[in-house]
Design a protein around this motif. Structure first.
Motif, short mmCIF file in Angstrom:
data_model
loop_
_atom_site.label_atom_id
_atom_site.label_comp_id
_atom_site.label_asym_id
_atom_site.label_seq_id
_atom_site.Cartn_x
_atom_site.Cartn_y
_atom_site.Cartn_z
N ARG A 161 0.83 -1.20 0.00
CA ARG A 161 0.00 0.00 0.00
C ARG A 161 0.87 1.26 0.00
O ARG A 161 1.83 1.36 0.78
N LEU A 162 0.54 2.23 -0.85
CA LEU A 162 1.20 3.53 -0.80
C LEU A 162 0.75 4.25 0.45
O LEU A 162 -0.42 4.16 0.86
N SER A 163 1.67 4.99 1.08
CA SER A 163 1.31 5.65 2.34
C SER A 163 1.54 7.16 2.30
O SER A 163 0.60 7.95 2.40
N GLU A 164 2.79 7.61 2.16
CA GLU A 164 3.11 9.02 2.28
C GLU A 164 4.48 9.28 1.68
O GLU A 164 5.20 8.35 1.30
N GLY A 165 4.86 10.56 1.62
CA GLY A 165 6.20 10.94 1.22
C GLY A 165 7.02 11.27 2.45
O GLY A 165 6.53 11.21 3.59
N PRO A 166 8.29 11.63 2.27
CA PRO A 166 9.15 11.92 3.42
C PRO A 166 8.64 13.05 4.30
O PRO A 166 8.77 12.99 5.53
N THR A 167 8.05 14.08 3.70
CA THR A 167 7.58 15.25 4.47
C THR A 167 6.24 15.76 3.97
O THR A 167 5.93 16.93 4.11
N TRP A 168 5.43 14.87 3.41
CA TRP A 168 4.14 15.30 2.87
C TRP A 168 3.18 14.11 2.79
O TRP A 168 3.58 12.96 2.84
N ASN A 169 1.89 14.45 2.70
CA ASN A 169 0.86 13.44 2.49
C ASN A 169 0.57 13.32 1.00
O ASN A 169 0.72 14.27 0.23
N LEU A 170 0.13 12.15 0.60
CA LEU A 170 -0.19 11.84 -0.79
C LEU A 170 -1.70 11.74 -0.95
O LEU A 170 -2.38 11.13 -0.11
N ALA A 217 -5.94 12.15 -11.10
CA ALA A 217 -4.87 13.09 -10.76
C ALA A 217 -4.26 12.69 -9.43
O ALA A 217 -4.88 11.95 -8.64
N ALA A 218 -3.04 13.17 -9.19
CA ALA A 218 -2.34 12.90 -7.93
C ALA A 218 -1.70 14.19 -7.44
O ALA A 218 -1.35 15.07 -8.24
N PHE A 219 -1.53 14.29 -6.12
CA PHE A 219 -0.97 15.51 -5.55
C PHE A 219 -0.34 15.22 -4.20
O PHE A 219 -0.58 14.19 -3.58
N ALA A 220 0.48 16.16 -3.74
CA ALA A 220 1.11 16.10 -2.42
C ALA A 220 0.68 17.32 -1.62
O ALA A 220 0.44 18.39 -2.20
N ARG A 228 0.51 20.45 -4.19
CA ARG A 228 1.48 20.38 -5.29
C ARG A 228 1.15 19.18 -6.18
O ARG A 228 0.97 18.06 -5.68
N ALA A 229 1.05 19.41 -7.47
CA ALA A 229 0.68 18.35 -8.40
C ALA A 229 1.77 17.28 -8.47
O ALA A 229 2.96 17.58 -8.39
N VAL A 230 1.35 16.04 -8.64
CA VAL A 230 2.25 14.92 -8.91
C VAL A 230 2.09 14.56 -10.38
O VAL A 230 0.97 14.25 -10.83
#
Length: 269
Positions: A161-170, A217-220, A228-230
């Motif tokens: 499962r995808l969860s998060e980035g180092p300093t942001w939510n997905l 679409a995807a974003f952070a 911020r767009a992914v």
């Protein structure tokens, strides 16, 4: 000016934070003395202080420390509030804690509008529900991703499962719905604010690599950058100019900030 408990601090007072790195923090953007989601940032600090130190935190004191630290800063400033106890060392971290509050302002960086290209990596932060200072593993994965030609990493847990980035939510958009991955990840302040401001359905569900091609679409999100767009995760791509991204940015911009200085209470006659 960086301050510890409301007073100027020298580098010698910060050795424990640098060498032991045991603490937690929140980062917020202050615009004209107001912060989007201020009460939630303070709630996070209180909750994490109980988890990390078994101690209570005086939020009124924290407000005062932040105000003092940014008194000479620009109208807009990013502030990191770090809670740690310099008396707890490597040998006896289990002692009773007396947490201190470090406030570190920095200038607002130019808007990071460039869409992110992300690489998935198998990783999960320690205590993912806590915004703690143990960033080595997360930043190491960010470095590895950047060295491989990507902008950042996005974490995948042991179940895929995808969860998060180092300093942001997905986040994702799917059929007009706002989708947050269901996984062990930090409950972000910007994430929660955006969920409430979004004019549509909001859901949490597991998202794996096989689900990505079906997303619109995807974003952070984080407090410093908003939305911020992914543009890509691995070899799956999206249009960073998708109308949904603009709508999410507008929704976030519409959220009123809370004042650092509380309005005086008027007692009944």
């Amino acid at each position: 000016m960086q301050q510890l408990d409301g007073a100027a601090v020298g580098i010698d007072r910060l050795q424990a934070l640098a060498l032991v790195n045991h603490g937690h923090f929140t980062t917020m953007r202050v615009d004209g003395g107001r912060v989007r989601g201020l009460s939630r940032h303070l709630e996070r600090l209180v909750r994490d202080c109980r988890t990390v130190f078994d101690a209570e935190l005086d939020v009124d004191a924290v407000r005062g420390f932040v105000r003092a630290a940014i008194a000479d800063e620009d109208e807009s400033v990013v502030v990191r509030v770090t809670v740690f106890d310099p008396a707890l060392g490597l040998q006896r971290p289990g002692g009773d804690a007396a947490p201190r509050v470090l406030v570190s302002p920095r200038g607002v960086a130019p808007s990071a509008d460039a869409p992110l290209r992300l690489r998935t990596t198998r990783y999960q932060r320690d205590l993912p529900a806590v915004k703690h200072t143990g960033l080595f593993g997360a930043l190491h994965e960010r470095r590895r991703a950047q060295r491989a030609g990507f902008d950042d990493a996005v974490f995948v847990d042991a179940t895929g499962r995808l969860s998060e980035g180092p300093t942001w939510n997905l986040g994702f958009v799917d059929g007009g719905r706002l989708v947050w991955p269901e996984a062990d990840a930090l409950p972000g302040v910007t994430m929660s604010l955006l969920s409430e401001a979004h004019d549509g359905l909001v859901t949490r569900r597991p998202v794996s690599a096989s689900d990505l091609p079906g997303m619109e679409a995807a974003f952070a999100t984080n407090a410093g950058g908003g939305v911020r767009a992914v543009a890509a995760i691995d070899d799956v791509t999206w249009d960073p100019a998708h109308p949904a991204i603009g709508l999410l940015r507008d929704a976030y911009a519409s959220i009123a900030g809370e004042p650092l200085i509380e309005a005086p209470r008027i007692l009944p006659a």
